[in-house]
Enzyme design. Structure first.
Site, PDB file in Angstrom:
ATOM      1  N   LYS A  83      45.113  81.813  24.745  1.00 61.93           N
ATOM      2  CA  LYS A  83      44.022  81.491  23.577  1.00 61.93           C
ATOM      3  C   LYS A  83      43.060  80.140  23.787  1.00 61.93           C
ATOM      4  O   LYS A  83      41.959  80.803  24.302  1.00 61.93           O
ATOM      5  CB  LYS A  83      44.920  80.408  21.736  1.00 61.93           C
ATOM      6  CG  LYS A  83      45.724  81.208  21.632  1.00 61.93           C
ATOM      7  CD  LYS A  83      46.767  80.401  20.487  1.00 61.93           C
ATOM      8  CE  LYS A  83      47.333  78.721  20.906  1.00 61.93           C
ATOM      9  NZ  LYS A  83      47.986  79.222  21.478  1.00 61.93           N
ATOM     10  N   ARG A 114      47.765  74.428  12.400  1.00 63.64           N
ATOM     11  CA  ARG A 114      49.856  74.730  13.207  1.00 63.64           C
ATOM     12  C   ARG A 114      50.583  73.848  11.878  1.00 63.64           C
ATOM     13  O   ARG A 114      52.007  75.010  12.814  1.00 63.64           O
ATOM     14  CB  ARG A 114      49.525  73.810  14.647  1.00 63.64           C
ATOM     15  CG  ARG A 114      49.859  74.978  15.842  1.00 63.64           C
ATOM     16  CD  ARG A 114      50.097  73.320  16.815  1.00 63.64           C
ATOM     17  NE  ARG A 114      50.692  73.697  17.743  1.00 63.64           N
ATOM     18  CZ  ARG A 114      49.341  73.837  18.558  1.00 63.64           C
ATOM     19  NH1 ARG A 114      47.676  73.859  18.658  1.00 63.64           N
ATOM     20  NH2 ARG A 114      50.066  74.408  20.295  1.00 63.64           N
ATOM     21  N   ARG A 126      51.548  78.477  35.076  1.00 61.74           N
ATOM     22  CA  ARG A 126      50.336  77.380  34.453  1.00 61.74           C
ATOM     23  C   ARG A 126      50.137  76.653  35.236  1.00 61.74           C
ATOM     24  O   ARG A 126      50.563  76.147  36.061  1.00 61.74           O
ATOM     25  CB  ARG A 126      49.405  77.930  32.865  1.00 61.74           C
ATOM     26  CG  ARG A 126      48.815  76.497  32.821  1.00 61.74           C
ATOM     27  CD  ARG A 126      48.683  76.918  31.260  1.00 61.74           C
ATOM     28  NE  ARG A 126      49.738  76.390  30.413  1.00 61.74           N
ATOM     29  CZ  ARG A 126      49.250  76.137  28.649  1.00 61.74           C
ATOM     30  NH1 ARG A 126      48.149  76.590  28.723  1.00 61.74           N
ATOM     31  NH2 ARG A 126      50.064  75.223  28.428  1.00 61.74           N
ATOM     32  N   ARG A 174      51.160  71.386  33.315  1.00 58.06           N
ATOM     33  CA  ARG A 174      51.338  70.274  32.563  1.00 58.06           C
ATOM     34  C   ARG A 174      52.780  69.434  31.720  1.00 58.06           C
ATOM     35  O   ARG A 174      53.361  70.656  32.252  1.00 58.06           O
ATOM     36  CB  ARG A 174      51.270  71.249  30.917  1.00 58.06           C
ATOM     37  CG  ARG A 174      48.813  70.597  30.672  1.00 58.06           C
ATOM     38  CD  ARG A 174      48.778  71.736  29.746  1.00 58.06           C
ATOM     39  NE  ARG A 174      49.144  71.773  28.580  1.00 58.06           N
ATOM     40  CZ  ARG A 174      49.249  72.730  27.440  1.00 58.06           C
ATOM     41  NH1 ARG A 174      47.785  73.438  28.033  1.00 58.06           N
ATOM     42  NH2 ARG A 174      49.447  73.255  25.826  1.00 58.06           N
ATOM     43  N   ARG A 234      59.214  74.210  22.006  1.00 57.00           N
ATOM     44  CA  ARG A 234      57.553  75.119  21.418  1.00 57.00           C
ATOM     45  C   ARG A 234      57.089  75.792  20.919  1.00 57.00           C
ATOM     46  O   ARG A 234      57.070  76.285  19.777  1.00 57.00           O
ATOM     47  CB  ARG A 234      56.464  74.720  23.018  1.00 57.00           C
ATOM     48  CG  ARG A 234      55.939  73.833  22.878  1.00 57.00           C
ATOM     49  CD  ARG A 234      55.542  73.170  24.186  1.00 57.00           C
ATOM     50  NE  ARG A 234      53.827  74.425  24.636  1.00 57.00           N
ATOM     51  CZ  ARG A 234      53.095  74.168  25.560  1.00 57.00           C
ATOM     52  NH1 ARG A 234      53.824  74.748  26.707  1.00 57.00           N
ATOM     53  NH2 ARG A 234      51.847  74.855  25.405  1.00 57.00           N
TER      54      ARG A 234
HETATM   55  P1  AP5 Z   1      46.613  79.599  28.108  1.00 62.87           P
HETATM   56  O1  AP5 Z   1      44.824  80.314  27.533  1.00 62.87           O
HETATM   57  O2  AP5 Z   1      46.361  78.017  28.955  1.00 62.87           O
HETATM   58  O3  AP5 Z   1      47.151  79.463  27.061  1.00 62.87           O
HETATM   59  P2  AP5 Z   1      47.324  79.398  25.452  1.00 62.87           P
HETATM   60  O4  AP5 Z   1      47.510  80.027  23.871  1.00 62.87           O
HETATM   61  O5  AP5 Z   1      45.927  78.552  24.815  1.00 62.87           O
HETATM   62  O6  AP5 Z   1      48.380  78.033  25.600  1.00 62.87           O
HETATM   63  P3  AP5 Z   1      48.481  76.812  24.831  1.00 62.87           P
HETATM   64  O7  AP5 Z   1      49.995  76.373  25.622  1.00 62.87           O
HETATM   65  O8  AP5 Z   1      47.372  75.689  25.970  1.00 62.87           O
HETATM   66  O9  AP5 Z   1      48.962  76.526  23.377  1.00 62.87           O
HETATM   67  P4  AP5 Z   1      49.682  75.812  23.123  1.00 62.87           P
HETATM   68  O10 AP5 Z   1      48.865  76.126  21.252  1.00 62.87           O
HETATM   69  O11 AP5 Z   1      51.245  75.262  23.087  1.00 62.87           O
HETATM   70  O12 AP5 Z   1      48.809  74.230  23.465  1.00 62.87           O
HETATM   71  P5  AP5 Z   1      48.027  73.275  22.947  1.00 62.87           P
HETATM   72  O13 AP5 Z   1      46.684  72.774  24.004  1.00 62.87           O
HETATM   73  O14 AP5 Z   1      47.459  73.986  21.763  1.00 62.87           O
HETATM   74  O15 AP5 Z   1      47.086  80.208  28.594  1.00 62.87           O
HETATM   75  C1  AP5 Z   1      48.394  80.569  29.107  1.00 62.87           C
HETATM   76  C2  AP5 Z   1      48.867  80.485  30.355  1.00 62.87           C
HETATM   77  O16 AP5 Z   1      48.581  82.143  31.037  1.00 62.87           O
HETATM   78  C3  AP5 Z   1      47.472  80.186  31.774  1.00 62.87           C
HETATM   79  O17 AP5 Z   1      47.947  79.898  32.828  1.00 62.87           O
HETATM   80  C4  AP5 Z   1      46.657  81.439  31.850  1.00 62.87           C
HETATM   81  O18 AP5 Z   1      45.656  81.395  33.219  1.00 62.87           O
HETATM   82  C5  AP5 Z   1      47.245  82.955  31.625  1.00 62.87           C
HETATM   83  N1  AP5 Z   1      47.076  83.040  30.836  1.00 62.87           N
HETATM   84  C6  AP5 Z   1      46.065  83.002  29.653  1.00 62.87           C
HETATM   85  N2  AP5 Z   1      45.566  84.820  28.558  1.00 62.87           N
HETATM   86  C7  AP5 Z   1      46.013  85.642  30.087  1.00 62.87           C
HETATM   87  C8  AP5 Z   1      46.077  86.856  30.587  1.00 62.87           C
HETATM   88  N3  AP5 Z   1      45.548  87.529  29.474  1.00 62.87           N
HETATM   89  N4  AP5 Z   1      47.176  87.978  31.901  1.00 62.87           N
HETATM   90  C9  AP5 Z   1      47.731  86.858  32.168  1.00 62.87           C
HETATM   91  N5  AP5 Z   1      47.900  85.525  32.486  1.00 62.87           N
HETATM   92  C10 AP5 Z   1      47.059  85.089  30.991  1.00 62.87           C
HETATM   93  O19 AP5 Z   1      48.323  72.123  22.575  1.00 62.87           O
HETATM   94  C11 AP5 Z   1      49.404  71.345  23.406  1.00 62.87           C
HETATM   95  C12 AP5 Z   1      50.299  69.897  22.169  1.00 62.87           C
HETATM   96  O20 AP5 Z   1      49.337  69.235  21.621  1.00 62.87           O
HETATM   97  C13 AP5 Z   1      51.228  70.821  21.343  1.00 62.87           C
HETATM   98  O21 AP5 Z   1      52.508  70.856  21.450  1.00 62.87           O
HETATM   99  C14 AP5 Z   1      50.935  69.125  19.758  1.00 62.87           C
HETATM  100  O22 AP5 Z   1      52.053  68.250  20.232  1.00 62.87           O
HETATM  101  C15 AP5 Z   1      49.945  69.105  19.924  1.00 62.87           C
HETATM  102  N6  AP5 Z   1      48.547  69.904  19.452  1.00 62.87           N
HETATM  103  C16 AP5 Z   1      47.708  70.259  19.185  1.00 62.87           C
HETATM  104  N7  AP5 Z   1      47.305  70.949  18.188  1.00 62.87           N
HETATM  105  C17 AP5 Z   1      47.839  69.961  17.335  1.00 62.87           C
HETATM  106  C18 AP5 Z   1      47.390  70.718  15.523  1.00 62.87           C
HETATM  107  N8  AP5 Z   1      46.861  71.314  15.718  1.00 62.87           N
HETATM  108  N9  AP5 Z   1      49.134  69.938  15.059  1.00 62.87           N
HETATM  109  C19 AP5 Z   1      50.025  69.293  16.332  1.00 62.87           C
HETATM  110  N10 AP5 Z   1      50.120  68.775  17.139  1.00 62.87           N
HETATM  111  C20 AP5 Z   1      49.241  69.654  17.761  1.00 62.87           C
END
Ligand code: AP5
Length: 210
Positions: free
Chosen positions: A13, A88, A122, A155, A166
């Site tokens: 994402k 979420r 990552r 991370r 997760r």
């Molecule tokens: P990446 O683009 O980083 O994936 P992502 O979907 O953004 O993953 P996240 O882990 O950031 O999402 P998340 O939803 O768990 O965490 P968030 O930060 O929102 O890609 C991942 C890897 O793959 C990278 O290395 C990239 O280079 C590679 N990649 C990407 N696309 C690729 C492709 N097409 N081909 C090959 N490689 C690829 O949340 C973190 C924490 O914050 C949560 O656990 C929670 O505690 C809190 N939080 C955040 N939002 C909320 C909410 N709304 N409510 C409650 N808690 C929340």
């Protein structure tokens, strides 16, 4: 255009959002990045959410909703936004409907094996937040960001136990949003398995952008 990027952790994402910002000229709002910045700054919010995030659990709805509600009052979102990682939970989606109108929801479709491969490799820049990958997208110099020279790190929530947690949290609390938005006619599914350039093409097709 007011967009939501919905999908499991590590679906890509954030990576697609960086490209979509250039295409749509609207800002990316990542609740995860906002929380991580608060943790790095050791602000009261950061101190409150650090242990929750490290364990792979969700921050409470009240805190998260208040944060996004305030963010959506700022000038830069008046032409639209990409919400990356929010909502979420169903209560978050219901709250959002009360203060903004969502136009499309992009659902990133990827199996757990793809998530584990992506999160396991990552690497993130501590300074600018750019996402690298140990196999698919390495920094040119080990441990150093190509874009800003910042330190590239793993991370805390990308450790294996937190990844499993997760995924469980995603299935229990976030996946129900797929049907929630599908029933509202807002959902666009994209195959999130290919490499990034192909996903950009899929995204443009789904959005009917030339
Ligand atoms: P990446 O683009 O980083 O994936 P992502 O979907 O953004 O993953 P996240 O882990 O950031 O999402 P998340 O939803 O768990 O965490 P968030 O930060 O929102 O890609 C991942 C890897 O793959 C990278 O290395 C990239 O280079 C590679 N990649 C990407 N696309 C690729 C492709 N097409 N081909 C090959 N490689 C690829 O949340 C973190 C924490 O914050 C949560 O656990 C929670 O505690 C809190 N939080 C955040 N939002 C909320 C909410 N709304 N409510 C409650 N808690 C929340």
């Amino acid at each position: 255009m007011n967009l939501i990027f919905l999908g499991p952790p590590g679906a890509g994402k954030g990576t697609l959002a960086v490209r979509a910002v250039d295409i749509l000229k609207v800002p990316q709002i990542s609740t995860g990045s906002i929380f991580r910045a608060a943790v790095a700054a050791q602000s009261p919010l950061g101190l409150k959410v650090k242990a929750i995030m490290d364990a792979g659990k969700l921050v409470d709805d009240e805190t998260t909703i208040a944060l996004v509600k305030e963010r959506l009052t700022q000038d830069d979102v008046q032409k639209g936004y990409i919400l990356d990682g929010f909502p979420r939970t169903i209560p978050q989606a219901e709250a959002l409907a009360g203060f903004s109108t969502v136009e499309k929801v992009i659902n990133f479709d990827i199996p757990d094996s793809g998530v584990i491969e992506r999160l396991g490799g990552r690497r993130v820049c501590r300074k600018c937040g750019y996402n690298f990958h140990a196999v698919f997208n390495k920094p040119s110099k080990e441990g150093i960001c190509d874009h800003c020279g910042g330190e590239v790190y793993i991370r805390d929530d990308d450790k294996p136990e937190a990844i499993q947690k997760r995924l469980e949290v995603y299935r229990a609390q976030t996946a129900p949003l797929i049907d929630y938005y599908r029933e509202k006619g807002l959902l666009l599914d994209i195959d999130a398995r290919p490499m990034v350039d192909e996903i950009v093409i899929n995204f443009k097709k789904a959005m009917a952008i030339d």
